[in-house]
Design a protein around this motif. Structure first.
Motif, mmCIF file in Angstrom:
data_model
loop_
_atom_site.group_PDB
_atom_site.id
_atom_site.type_symbol
_atom_site.label_atom_id
_atom_site.label_comp_id
_atom_site.label_asym_id
_atom_site.label_seq_id
_atom_site.Cartn_x
_atom_site.Cartn_y
_atom_site.Cartn_z
ATOM 1 N N ILE A 48 8.648 -30.566 18.650
ATOM 2 C CA ILE A 48 8.510 -29.200 18.149
ATOM 3 C C ILE A 48 9.322 -28.999 16.873
ATOM 4 N N GLY A 49 10.546 -29.521 16.847
ATOM 5 C CA GLY A 49 11.408 -29.343 15.674
ATOM 6 C C GLY A 49 10.810 -29.918 14.405
ATOM 7 N N LEU A 50 10.329 -31.166 14.480
ATOM 8 C CA LEU A 50 9.733 -31.790 13.295
ATOM 9 C C LEU A 50 8.450 -31.073 12.884
ATOM 10 N N HIS A 51 7.685 -30.652 13.878
ATOM 11 C CA HIS A 51 6.451 -29.917 13.602
ATOM 12 C C HIS A 51 6.758 -28.589 12.897
ATOM 13 N N ASN A 52 7.798 -27.876 13.372
ATOM 14 C CA ASN A 52 8.184 -26.615 12.736
ATOM 15 C C ASN A 52 8.656 -26.832 11.301
ATOM 16 N N MET A 53 9.416 -27.906 11.082
ATOM 17 C CA MET A 53 9.858 -28.220 9.719
ATOM 18 C C MET A 53 8.653 -28.430 8.811
ATOM 19 N N GLU A 54 7.727 -29.228 9.289
ATOM 20 C CA GLU A 54 6.535 -29.524 8.495
ATOM 21 C C GLU A 54 5.764 -28.246 8.172
ATOM 22 N N ASN A 55 5.595 -27.369 9.154
ATOM 23 C CA ASN A 55 4.874 -26.113 8.920
ATOM 24 C C ASN A 55 5.574 -25.244 7.884
ATOM 25 N N ARG A 56 6.898 -25.169 7.954
ATOM 26 C CA ARG A 56 7.656 -24.360 6.997
ATOM 27 C C ARG A 56 7.432 -24.863 5.567
ATOM 28 N N VAL A 57 7.480 -26.171 5.406
ATOM 29 C CA VAL A 57 7.307 -26.762 4.076
ATOM 30 C C VAL A 57 5.877 -26.569 3.579
ATOM 31 N N ASN A 82 19.006 -31.420 15.850
ATOM 32 C CA ASN A 82 18.389 -32.684 16.270
ATOM 33 C C ASN A 82 19.394 -33.833 16.218
ATOM 34 N N ILE A 83 20.204 -33.874 15.169
ATOM 35 C CA ILE A 83 21.211 -34.929 15.056
ATOM 36 C C ILE A 83 22.193 -34.822 16.222
ATOM 37 N N LYS A 84 22.617 -33.616 16.517
ATOM 38 C CA LYS A 84 23.571 -33.394 17.599
ATOM 39 C C LYS A 84 22.999 -33.844 18.945
ATOM 40 N N LYS A 85 21.725 -33.571 19.170
ATOM 41 C CA LYS A 85 21.100 -33.873 20.456
ATOM 42 C C LYS A 85 20.624 -35.317 20.578
ATOM 43 N N HIS A 86 20.143 -35.910 19.472
ATOM 44 C CA HIS A 86 19.413 -37.169 19.582
ATOM 45 C C HIS A 86 20.031 -38.344 18.829
ATOM 46 N N SER A 87 21.154 -38.141 18.174
ATOM 47 C CA SER A 87 21.646 -39.202 17.297
ATOM 48 C C SER A 87 23.086 -39.578 17.631
ATOM 49 N N ASN A 88 23.435 -40.785 17.285
ATOM 50 C CA ASN A 88 24.817 -41.230 17.375
ATOM 51 C C ASN A 88 25.475 -41.204 15.993
ATOM 52 N N CYS A 139 13.396 -21.395 4.252
ATOM 53 C CA CYS A 139 12.851 -22.704 4.595
ATOM 54 C C CYS A 139 13.954 -23.754 4.609
ATOM 55 N N PHE A 140 14.716 -23.857 3.538
ATOM 56 C CA PHE A 140 15.762 -24.874 3.444
ATOM 57 C C PHE A 140 16.839 -24.679 4.506
ATOM 58 N N LEU A 141 17.283 -23.461 4.700
ATOM 59 C CA LEU A 141 18.349 -23.216 5.664
ATOM 60 C C LEU A 141 17.874 -23.483 7.094
ATOM 61 N N LYS A 143 19.400 -26.370 9.616
ATOM 62 C CA LYS A 143 19.878 -26.053 10.971
ATOM 63 C C LYS A 143 19.151 -26.885 12.013
ATOM 64 N N GLU A 144 17.846 -26.947 11.919
ATOM 65 C CA GLU A 144 17.054 -27.712 12.888
ATOM 66 C C GLU A 144 17.424 -29.192 12.827
#
Length: 162
Positions: free
Chosen positions: A124-133, A85-91, A74-76, A80-81
């Motif tokens: 999808i990424g945030l949703h997957n994180m939430e499901n894992r937790v 996301n930071i790489k794709k959507h953040s400065n 879960c943590f790893l 990674k996700e």
């Protein structure tokens, strides 16, 4: 892509499709690599830190080796996700990772110094994180105050923190 075959939309949709395919391949590869029963979480976290060396990553790691494989995965996966996301959507240029163990629960906190205008909670990424937790009986919170922040708490005994 099936509906819009005329330019310039067709080429843009093709690029988006390629990006999504690459992302899914990265996720599949990561998940496949995770299924090694005896992996060392700290070692994998340090490898991930090297993989994203373009960012200044401050790591605070205070976990014992007695963590269940489910929590490790879960943590790893979330780290990674989050970095994808930071790489794709953040400065962002700087990221903080905090993995900590308490008497009754584990915590993971990830935050960056990027400028955030809003959270696309349907992503999808945030949703997957939430499901894992949630599968681990934990809680997850997203915040956009002072960059993007993910704060996770997972009980050592499933279902205790609901």
């Amino acid at each position: 892509r099936a509906e819009y075959k005329e330019e310039p939309l067709a080429s843009k949709l093709s690029q988006i499709g390629q990006t999504l395919d690459e992302s899914m391949n990265q996720v599949r590869s990561s998940v496949h690599n995770l299924h090694n029963e005896g992996f060392d979480l700290k070692e994998k976290v340090l490898e991930l830190q090297v993989e994203f060396e373009q960012y200044s990553i401050d790591l605070e790691y205070d976990l014992s080796e007695m963590i269940s494989k489910e929590v490790k995965y879960c943590f790893l996966a979330i780290l990674k996700e989050a970095m994808i996301n930071i790489k794709k959507h953040s400065n962002a240029t700087k990221v903080n990772w905090m993995l900590r163990e308490h008497a009754e629960f584990y915590q993971l906190m990830i935050n960056d110094n990027g400028v955030v205008k809003g959270i696309k909670e349907s992503g999808i990424g945030l949703h997957n994180m939430e499901n894992r937790v949630l599968e681990q009986g934990g809680t997850i919170h997203f915040s956009i105050e002072n960059g993007f922040r993910i704060f996770i708490t997972i009980p050592k005994h499933k279902g205790e923190l609901k």
